[in-house]
Design a protein around this motif. Structure first.
Motif, mmCIF file in Angstrom:
data_model
loop_
_atom_site.group_PDB
_atom_site.id
_atom_site.type_symbol
_atom_site.label_atom_id
_atom_site.label_comp_id
_atom_site.label_asym_id
_atom_site.label_seq_id
_atom_site.Cartn_x
_atom_site.Cartn_y
_atom_site.Cartn_z
ATOM 1 N N ASN A 1 9.197 8.564 -10.904
ATOM 2 C CA ASN A 1 9.177 9.538 -11.998
ATOM 3 C C ASN A 1 10.368 9.347 -12.931
ATOM 4 O OD1 ASN A 1 6.847 10.740 -11.043
ATOM 5 N ND2 ASN A 1 7.886 12.460 -10.080
ATOM 6 N N SER A 2 11.543 9.074 -12.353
ATOM 7 C CA SER A 2 12.743 8.893 -13.178
ATOM 8 C C SER A 2 12.639 7.631 -14.030
ATOM 9 C CB SER A 2 13.993 8.836 -12.290
ATOM 10 O OG SER A 2 14.044 7.637 -11.529
ATOM 11 N N VAL A 3 11.991 6.591 -13.492
ATOM 12 C CA VAL A 3 11.790 5.358 -14.262
ATOM 13 C C VAL A 3 10.876 5.622 -15.451
ATOM 14 C CG1 VAL A 3 10.760 3.047 -14.190
ATOM 15 C CG2 VAL A 3 12.242 3.806 -12.332
ATOM 16 N N VAL A 4 9.763 6.312 -15.209
ATOM 17 C CA VAL A 4 8.838 6.650 -16.298
ATOM 18 C C VAL A 4 9.545 7.501 -17.339
ATOM 19 C CG1 VAL A 4 6.689 7.819 -16.902
ATOM 20 C CG2 VAL A 4 6.817 6.469 -14.799
ATOM 21 N N GLN A 5 10.336 8.465 -16.881
ATOM 22 C CA GLN A 5 11.029 9.352 -17.807
ATOM 23 C C GLN A 5 11.994 8.582 -18.700
ATOM 24 O OE1 GLN A 5 12.941 12.661 -15.906
ATOM 25 N NE2 GLN A 5 13.250 13.761 -17.823
ATOM 26 N N THR B 1 16.120 2.582 -12.712
ATOM 27 C CA THR B 1 16.430 3.439 -11.562
ATOM 28 C C THR B 1 17.848 3.988 -11.683
ATOM 29 O OG1 THR B 1 17.216 1.615 -10.178
ATOM 30 C CG2 THR B 1 14.861 2.157 -10.057
ATOM 31 N N HIS B 2 18.609 3.476 -12.656
ATOM 32 C CA HIS B 2 19.968 3.929 -12.928
ATOM 33 C C HIS B 2 20.060 4.405 -14.371
ATOM 34 C CE1 HIS B 2 21.175 2.034 -9.176
ATOM 35 N NE2 HIS B 2 20.708 0.875 -9.587
ATOM 36 N N GLY B 3 21.127 5.115 -14.682
ATOM 37 C CA GLY B 3 21.401 5.454 -16.071
ATOM 38 C C GLY B 3 21.687 4.196 -16.866
ATOM 39 N N LYS C 1 0.838 -1.203 0.000
ATOM 40 C CA LYS C 1 0.000 0.000 0.000
ATOM 41 C C LYS C 1 0.873 1.255 0.000
ATOM 42 C CE LYS C 1 -3.306 2.486 2.936
ATOM 43 N NZ LYS C 1 -4.094 2.432 4.198
ATOM 44 N N GLN C 2 1.926 1.246 0.814
ATOM 45 C CA GLN C 2 2.822 2.396 0.871
ATOM 46 C C GLN C 2 3.530 2.599 -0.475
ATOM 47 O OE1 GLN C 2 6.475 2.589 0.907
ATOM 48 N NE2 GLN C 2 6.180 4.812 0.978
ATOM 49 N N LYS C 3 3.943 1.513 -1.108
ATOM 50 C CA LYS C 3 4.603 1.625 -2.414
ATOM 51 C C LYS C 3 3.643 2.219 -3.450
ATOM 52 C CE LYS C 3 8.373 -0.401 -0.978
ATOM 53 N NZ LYS C 3 9.629 0.367 -0.800
ATOM 54 N N LEU C 4 2.385 1.789 -3.412
ATOM 55 C CA LEU C 4 1.406 2.269 -4.378
ATOM 56 C C LEU C 4 1.136 3.766 -4.230
ATOM 57 C CD1 LEU C 4 -1.140 -0.691 -4.243
ATOM 58 C CD2 LEU C 4 0.385 -0.122 -6.147
ATOM 59 N N SER C 5 1.376 4.301 -3.047
ATOM 60 C CA SER C 5 1.159 5.743 -2.844
ATOM 61 C C SER C 5 2.068 6.582 -3.729
ATOM 62 C CB SER C 5 1.373 6.108 -1.370
ATOM 63 O OG SER C 5 2.745 6.003 -1.012
ATOM 64 N N ASN C 6 3.159 6.005 -4.183
ATOM 65 C CA ASN C 6 4.103 6.739 -5.033
ATOM 66 C C ASN C 6 3.677 6.780 -6.496
ATOM 67 O OD1 ASN C 6 5.940 7.438 -2.934
ATOM 68 N ND2 ASN C 6 6.660 5.311 -2.923
ATOM 69 N N LEU C 7 2.500 6.210 -6.793
ATOM 70 C CA LEU C 7 1.924 6.309 -8.139
ATOM 71 C C LEU C 7 0.880 7.419 -8.225
ATOM 72 C CD1 LEU C 7 1.195 2.515 -8.848
ATOM 73 C CD2 LEU C 7 3.164 3.833 -9.627
ATOM 74 N N SER C 8 0.720 8.170 -7.174
ATOM 75 C CA SER C 8 -0.424 9.084 -7.058
ATOM 76 C C SER C 8 -0.467 10.166 -8.132
ATOM 77 C CB SER C 8 -0.437 9.735 -5.677
ATOM 78 O OG SER C 8 0.765 10.474 -5.458
ATOM 79 N N LEU D 1 13.281 -5.595 -5.924
ATOM 80 C CA LEU D 1 12.226 -5.520 -6.931
ATOM 81 C C LEU D 1 11.312 -4.316 -6.709
ATOM 82 C CD1 LEU D 1 11.445 -9.332 -6.999
ATOM 83 C CD2 LEU D 1 12.349 -8.022 -8.935
ATOM 84 N N PHE D 2 11.121 -3.938 -5.440
ATOM 85 C CA PHE D 2 10.273 -2.792 -5.105
ATOM 86 C C PHE D 2 10.987 -1.458 -5.261
ATOM 87 C CE2 PHE D 2 7.239 -5.057 -1.898
ATOM 88 C CZ PHE D 2 6.516 -5.558 -2.965
ATOM 89 N N ASN D 3 12.273 -1.488 -5.500
ATOM 90 C CA ASN D 3 13.074 -0.265 -5.456
ATOM 91 C C ASN D 3 12.514 0.860 -6.328
ATOM 92 O OD1 ASN D 3 15.423 1.354 -4.797
ATOM 93 N ND2 ASN D 3 16.161 0.882 -6.852
ATOM 94 N N PHE D 4 11.942 0.521 -7.477
ATOM 95 C CA PHE D 4 11.469 1.558 -8.397
ATOM 96 C C PHE D 4 10.240 2.299 -7.873
ATOM 97 C CE2 PHE D 4 8.714 -1.863 -9.494
ATOM 98 C CZ PHE D 4 7.652 -1.393 -10.254
ATOM 99 N N LEU D 5 9.658 1.781 -6.772
ATOM 100 C CA LEU D 5 8.518 2.436 -6.143
ATOM 101 C C LEU D 5 8.856 2.964 -4.752
ATOM 102 C CD1 LEU D 5 5.650 -0.028 -7.138
ATOM 103 C CD2 LEU D 5 5.961 2.317 -7.956
ATOM 104 N N ASP D 6 10.121 3.136 -4.457
ATOM 105 C CA ASP D 6 10.516 3.592 -3.123
ATOM 106 C C ASP D 6 10.146 5.048 -2.856
ATOM 107 O OD1 ASP D 6 11.436 1.203 -2.215
ATOM 108 O OD2 ASP D 6 13.566 1.656 -2.444
#
Length: 292
Positions: free
Chosen positions: A130-134, A242-244, A27-34, A119-124
């Protein structure tokens, strides 16, 4: 939200909850999709009224469904994909609960918890996501994001499982190619890349009841590899966004070398009898029953 990407279609987010105590972490991870539009699908294998009530409050538009316990997290994911039109979405985000071994066990260095954190790192955080989407939006050659330390290939994949996947592809008349995949099946992928995956026409009932030892090769393990196969078959890359790009590639090869060498020196696994088995130089040195 990433600027200048207002035309991004909604995301399809699938969350499979087997270990219900981990719902609140997810639930906390999903909050970062808001900052983004998304359709949220939860699947469970049992009724959990308190958790269902929390979902209705926290995510009013979420879909909740109790499904048969087949195919680990993969069977319910395929079940969900068959209920939607992938053309309606830009990306798919696949999440699930992955449980640690007993934290009191000092040898649990390869526990599900460590995999889960990677595996959850991209939603930390919102910034990381945002950087992953970009990176995905700016690099059409990238088809899937996955944690660099969990991107496997044929050389780091168990031989029997890789062979079983090849036999399955031959049976379905798909070409054999070199491919990578995200071990642990948590990732973000372009939705269009999974349309070909659905041509396999498997449904939830085709998946077996889970073998929690993971010692055998079930249909879910084959699909774990097919997720990556169908990305790379269509000419796209699997990258840790999450990295270049350069650093992500360096990490990938570093972890590949580590995975090839380490099992000969030190290995930890859980057997079908629910025992943690530790080997040093291939010699068993420790065995203990563990609780699941």
């Amino acid at each position: 939200m990433v600027n200048n990407y207002s035309e991004i279609k909604p995301f399809l987010v699938h969350v499979h909850i087997f270990y219900v105590e981990m719902y609140y972490e997810l639930k906390q991870k999903l909050s970062n999709l808001s900052n983004y539009k998304y359709d949220l699908f939860f699947t469970f294998v049992k009724e959990y009224p308190d958790v269902f009530n929390d979902i209705h409050i926290s995510f009013p538009s979420a879909h909740i469904e109790v499904v048969d316990n087949r195919g680990f997290d993969v069977g319910p994911f395929i079940y969900t994909l068959r209920k939607v039109n992938l053309d309606d979405y830009s990306y798919i985000i696949k999440l699930h609960t992955k449980r640690s071994l007993d934290s009191k066990n000092i040898f649990s260095i390869q526990s599900g918890g460590r995999w889960r954190n990677s595996l959850f790192n991209f939603l930390d955080s919102e910034a990381i996501f945002n950087s992953v989407v970009q990176r995905l939006e700016n690099n059409p050659s990238i088809g899937m994001h996955g944690a660099a330390n969990l991107i496997f290939n044929r050389y780091t994949d168990p031989r029997k499982t890789h062979k079983a996947c090849e036999e399955y592809l031959k049976e379905k008349n798909f070409p054999l190619i070199s491919y990578r995949f995200v071990a642990g099946t948590m990732f973000m992928v372009r939705a269009s890349l999974f349309k070909e995956l659905l041509s396999l026409e498997n449904s939830l009932k085709d998946f077996e009841s889970p073998d929690l030892s993971h010692e055998g090769c079930q249909l879910a393990h084959i699909y774990e590899r097919l997720f990556g196969y169908f990305v790379e078959k269509q000419g796209k890359q699997i990258i840790d966004c999450t990295h270049g790009l350069f650093y992500s590639s360096v990490l990938y090869y570093f972890y590949c070398i580590t995975r090839v060498v380490t099992p000969y020196i030190f290995s930890v696994r859980v057997t079908k009898r629910n025992k943690i088995l530790i080997k040093i130089f291939k010699i068993p040195v420790f065995s203990k029953s563990v609780k699941r």
